[in-house]
Motif scaffolding. Structure first.
Motif, PDB file in Angstrom:
ATOM      1  N   ALA A 378      -5.587 -42.043 -18.886  1.00  0.00           N
ATOM      2  CA  ALA A 378      -5.750 -41.392 -17.582  1.00  0.00           C
ATOM      3  C   ALA A 378      -6.350 -40.000 -17.728  1.00  0.00           C
ATOM      4  O   ALA A 378      -7.176 -39.570 -16.918  1.00  0.00           O
ATOM      5  CB  ALA A 378      -4.400 -41.314 -16.872  1.00  0.00           C
ATOM      6  N   LEU A 379      -5.937 -39.294 -18.777  1.00  0.00           N
ATOM      7  CA  LEU A 379      -6.427 -37.933 -18.980  1.00  0.00           C
ATOM      8  C   LEU A 379      -7.885 -37.913 -19.419  1.00  0.00           C
ATOM      9  O   LEU A 379      -8.645 -37.019 -19.024  1.00  0.00           O
ATOM     10  CB  LEU A 379      -5.563 -37.216 -20.020  1.00  0.00           C
ATOM     11  CG  LEU A 379      -4.123 -36.897 -19.616  1.00  0.00           C
ATOM     12  CD1 LEU A 379      -3.356 -36.312 -20.794  1.00  0.00           C
ATOM     13  CD2 LEU A 379      -4.098 -35.934 -18.433  1.00  0.00           C
ATOM     14  N   LEU A 380      -8.300 -38.892 -20.224  1.00  0.00           N
ATOM     15  CA  LEU A 380      -9.635 -38.842 -20.820  1.00  0.00           C
ATOM     16  C   LEU A 380     -10.563 -39.956 -20.357  1.00  0.00           C
ATOM     17  O   LEU A 380     -11.777 -39.772 -20.332  1.00  0.00           O
ATOM     18  CB  LEU A 380      -9.523 -38.893 -22.348  1.00  0.00           C
ATOM     19  CG  LEU A 380      -8.868 -37.665 -22.992  1.00  0.00           C
ATOM     20  CD1 LEU A 380      -8.632 -37.915 -24.472  1.00  0.00           C
ATOM     21  CD2 LEU A 380      -9.724 -36.436 -22.793  1.00  0.00           C
ATOM     22  N   GLY A 381     -10.002 -41.146 -20.014  1.00  0.00           N
ATOM     23  CA  GLY A 381     -10.850 -42.270 -19.635  1.00  0.00           C
ATOM     24  C   GLY A 381     -11.719 -41.966 -18.430  1.00  0.00           C
ATOM     25  O   GLY A 381     -12.916 -42.271 -18.407  1.00  0.00           O
ATOM     26  N   GLY A 382     -11.133 -41.335 -17.421  1.00  0.00           N
ATOM     27  CA  GLY A 382     -11.900 -41.018 -16.227  1.00  0.00           C
ATOM     28  C   GLY A 382     -12.655 -39.707 -16.316  1.00  0.00           C
ATOM     29  O   GLY A 382     -13.638 -39.496 -15.597  1.00  0.00           O
ATOM     30  N   THR A 383     -12.209 -38.807 -17.200  1.00  0.00           N
ATOM     31  CA  THR A 383     -12.818 -37.478 -17.260  1.00  0.00           C
ATOM     32  C   THR A 383     -13.907 -37.345 -18.325  1.00  0.00           C
ATOM     33  O   THR A 383     -14.725 -36.439 -18.244  1.00  0.00           O
ATOM     34  CB  THR A 383     -11.734 -36.414 -17.525  1.00  0.00           C
ATOM     35  OG1 THR A 383     -11.061 -36.733 -18.755  1.00  0.00           O
ATOM     36  CG2 THR A 383     -10.717 -36.378 -16.403  1.00  0.00           C
ATOM     37  N   THR A 389     -21.337 -35.286 -18.585  1.00  0.00           N
ATOM     38  CA  THR A 389     -22.388 -34.937 -17.632  1.00  0.00           C
ATOM     39  C   THR A 389     -22.492 -33.426 -17.480  1.00  0.00           C
ATOM     40  O   THR A 389     -23.599 -32.848 -17.470  1.00  0.00           O
ATOM     41  CB  THR A 389     -22.102 -35.581 -16.261  1.00  0.00           C
ATOM     42  OG1 THR A 389     -22.033 -37.006 -16.413  1.00  0.00           O
ATOM     43  CG2 THR A 389     -23.185 -35.242 -15.259  1.00  0.00           C
ATOM     44  N   ALA A 390     -21.350 -32.768 -17.366  1.00  0.00           N
ATOM     45  CA  ALA A 390     -21.343 -31.310 -17.209  1.00  0.00           C
ATOM     46  C   ALA A 390     -21.885 -30.621 -18.464  1.00  0.00           C
ATOM     47  O   ALA A 390     -22.625 -29.623 -18.372  1.00  0.00           O
ATOM     48  CB  ALA A 390     -19.922 -30.831 -16.912  1.00  0.00           C
ATOM     49  N   MET A 391     -21.550 -31.140 -19.631  1.00  0.00           N
ATOM     50  CA  MET A 391     -22.007 -30.515 -20.878  1.00  0.00           C
ATOM     51  C   MET A 391     -23.514 -30.631 -21.056  1.00  0.00           C
ATOM     52  O   MET A 391     -24.185 -29.678 -21.473  1.00  0.00           O
ATOM     53  CB  MET A 391     -21.276 -31.143 -22.075  1.00  0.00           C
ATOM     54  CG  MET A 391     -19.833 -30.684 -22.217  1.00  0.00           C
ATOM     55  SD  MET A 391     -19.022 -31.278 -23.734  1.00  0.00           S
ATOM     56  CE  MET A 391     -18.654 -32.963 -23.288  1.00  0.00           C
ATOM     57  N   VAL A 392     -24.065 -31.788 -20.725  1.00  0.00           N
ATOM     58  CA  VAL A 392     -25.516 -31.966 -20.829  1.00  0.00           C
ATOM     59  C   VAL A 392     -26.233 -31.063 -19.830  1.00  0.00           C
ATOM     60  O   VAL A 392     -27.270 -30.458 -20.146  1.00  0.00           O
ATOM     61  CB  VAL A 392     -25.905 -33.442 -20.607  1.00  0.00           C
ATOM     62  CG1 VAL A 392     -27.405 -33.584 -20.438  1.00  0.00           C
ATOM     63  CG2 VAL A 392     -25.429 -34.284 -21.786  1.00  0.00           C
ATOM     64  N   ALA A 393     -25.683 -30.941 -18.627  1.00  0.00           N
ATOM     65  CA  ALA A 393     -26.295 -30.086 -17.613  1.00  0.00           C
ATOM     66  C   ALA A 393     -26.275 -28.624 -18.045  1.00  0.00           C
ATOM     67  O   ALA A 393     -27.237 -27.879 -17.815  1.00  0.00           O
ATOM     68  CB  ALA A 393     -25.568 -30.254 -16.290  1.00  0.00           C
ATOM     69  N   ALA A 394     -25.187 -28.207 -18.685  1.00  0.00           N
ATOM     70  CA  ALA A 394     -25.060 -26.807 -19.088  1.00  0.00           C
ATOM     71  C   ALA A 394     -25.926 -26.478 -20.304  1.00  0.00           C
ATOM     72  O   ALA A 394     -26.545 -25.404 -20.373  1.00  0.00           O
ATOM     73  CB  ALA A 394     -23.593 -26.473 -19.378  1.00  0.00           C
TER      74      ALA A 394
END
Length: 452
Positions: A378-383, A389-394
């Motif tokens: 739950a902590l990592l599967g959905g996040t 996506t956020a890391m590639v964008a940054a």
């Protein structure tokens, strides 16, 4: 007390029933994911902004993941209290009925705000049922198998997971092709209703499975824990920490090639969606086919050793995988992702099935496996896809994502390495080690085996 050793016939029956249940579970989840992207944003979430509707649909998708730990706790507890078989039948029915009812829901245009509310309720029920399904599947399979073939039979459930995922996406694409312009009105409902057929087949198979000897022995010897998870949290924190850490590889790491890579291929590398889906399907099929092989390999060389190999392979392959993907060559992309999925993910997935069931004593096994897998999932599967996506964008590059994969794998490496304090490959066939005050400390024989 004399007991009858599990037979291969009993093991095949239990493993087939478990694999079919896992298939239904992930068919349902994959189906919802596809529908959230293509249909639910317009059918259930009313908004003038398409992006807002899509975000709402995916938020409802995430709700299912966050419901899974609660299902794992509740049904894991019942699995240790009343038995593996009845709980697995109930969770299967809960998932199948919830999925079928989604296919019958009125849309927003018909009943207004009640439509998304009902959809979220059914999504929560899906998540509650799924939260204990896989834990029960590998527990039932492992406990029903001869000790020398435990890894092989327990691995069937993992193969069912990936076949179910492929079927969910494939059935949605098939209905899109068959119903054409009618897909948005009624065609999308068909794959959800097919879940009833799959439920019926699964129940037919599961009714012939008997309760495991491990649970029956715990019941006869009056060693069933009144509160299994509470007991684990009080006396077996180390085992839980090992189990939670081991699953970082199969949530934080594996969701990058398994889920997020599809977005990276289409949005960042401009690979056609149909080609990207084909690559994903190839990866899932190869993973499913390799699972029994790695399960059998774990029987021969040891689950812990196999698990450590898969983790180390993932650490080494993360950066080269992205280098090959960024060439844009379809052949190299398939090769890069398939090597990662088979060499790292499938290897660890196959090893973990028997590894986790051997980590916990029978009286607390269902609860321990379900809690460890579903909390970390739950902590990592959905996040993980969102974080990638956020890391590639940054960074405007894939290297932070590869670094993320390595970090997740390193956490699992430490956890699985430390599992030598609670189980070893030397004693993986010995079910009696839990009967000699070894829930905390390994035996002298085990310590000696570990140091060799």
């Amino acid at each position: 007390m004399s007991t009858t050793a599990p037979t291969h016939q009993q093991a095949r029956r239990a493993s087939a029933a478990s694999a079919v249940g896992s298939l239904v579970e992930w068919y349902d989840f994959a189906l919802y994911g596809a529908a959230a992207a293509l249909v639910f944003n317009t059918q259930f979430f009313h908004s003038d902004d398409p992006t807002t509707g899509l975000l709402a649909a995916f938020a409802a998708f995430a709700v299912g993941y966050f419901a899974r730990p609660f299902g794992g706790v509740v049904f894991g507890h019942l699995g240790d209290k009343v038995g593996r078989k009845p709980v697995m039948i109930f969770t299967l029915v809960l998932m199948g009925i919830s999925t079928a009812l989604i296919g019958l829901l009125p849309t927003y245009d018909s009943i207004g705000v009640a439509a998304p509310i009902l959809l979220v309720v059914l999504r929560v029920l899906q998540g509650l049922g799924a939260g204990a399904e896989y834990a029960g599947a590998i527990t039932l399979s492992a406990e029903s198998a001869p000790p020398t073939h435990r890894g092989f039979y327990a691995s069937w459930s993992g193969a069912g997971v990936w076949i179910g995922s492929a079927l969910g996406v494939g059935s949605f694409q098939l209905c899109l092709w068959l119903t054409g312009d009618s897909f948005d009105t009624w065609g999308w409902r068909l794959p959800f209703l097919v879940s009833l057929v799959m439920l019926g087949i699964s129940l037919y198979i599961r009714r012939s499975v008997k309760e495991t000897d491990s649970f029956e022995q715990a019941k006869e010897t009056d060693t069933i824990e009144p509160m299994p998870l509470v007991s684990l949290l009080r006396t077996d924190k180390g085992r839980l920490a090992v189990a939670l850490g081991s699953n970082m590889m199969l949530s934080g790491f594996s969701y990058i090639p398994q889920v997020w890579a599809l977005s990276y291929l289409t949005n960042d590398l401009a690979v056609a969606a149909s080609a990207a889906l084909g690559i994903q399907a190839t990866m899932l099929v190869l993973g499913a086919l390799s699972m029994p092989f790695f399960g059998r390999l774990g029987d021969r060389i040891g689950r812990r050793r196999l698990f450590l190999f898969g983790i180390c392979f993932g650490i080494v392959w993360a950066f080269p995988m992205f280098m090959l993907i960024d060439t844009g060559s379809r052949t190299l992309i398939v090769l890069a992702l398939s090597i990662c999925f088979v060499g790292a993910v499938a290897t660890c997935y196959a090893a973990q099935a028997a590894f986790l069931t051997e980590l916990f004593p029978p009286s607390k096994r269902y609860s321990g496996v379900a809690f460890a897998r579903e909390v970390s999932g739950a902590l990592l599967g959905g996040t993980a896809p969102l974080a990638a996506t956020a890391m590639v964008a940054a960074a405007d590059s894939w290297w932070p994502v590869a670094t993320w994969m390595v970090v997740m794998a390193l956490i699992s490496l430490v956890a699985v390495y430390c599992s030598k304090n609670y189980r070893s490959d030397h004693d993986q066939l010995d079910a009696e080690r839990f009967n000699h005050n070894q829930s905390q400390v390994p035996s002298v024989r085990t310590r000696a085996a570990v140091t060799r």
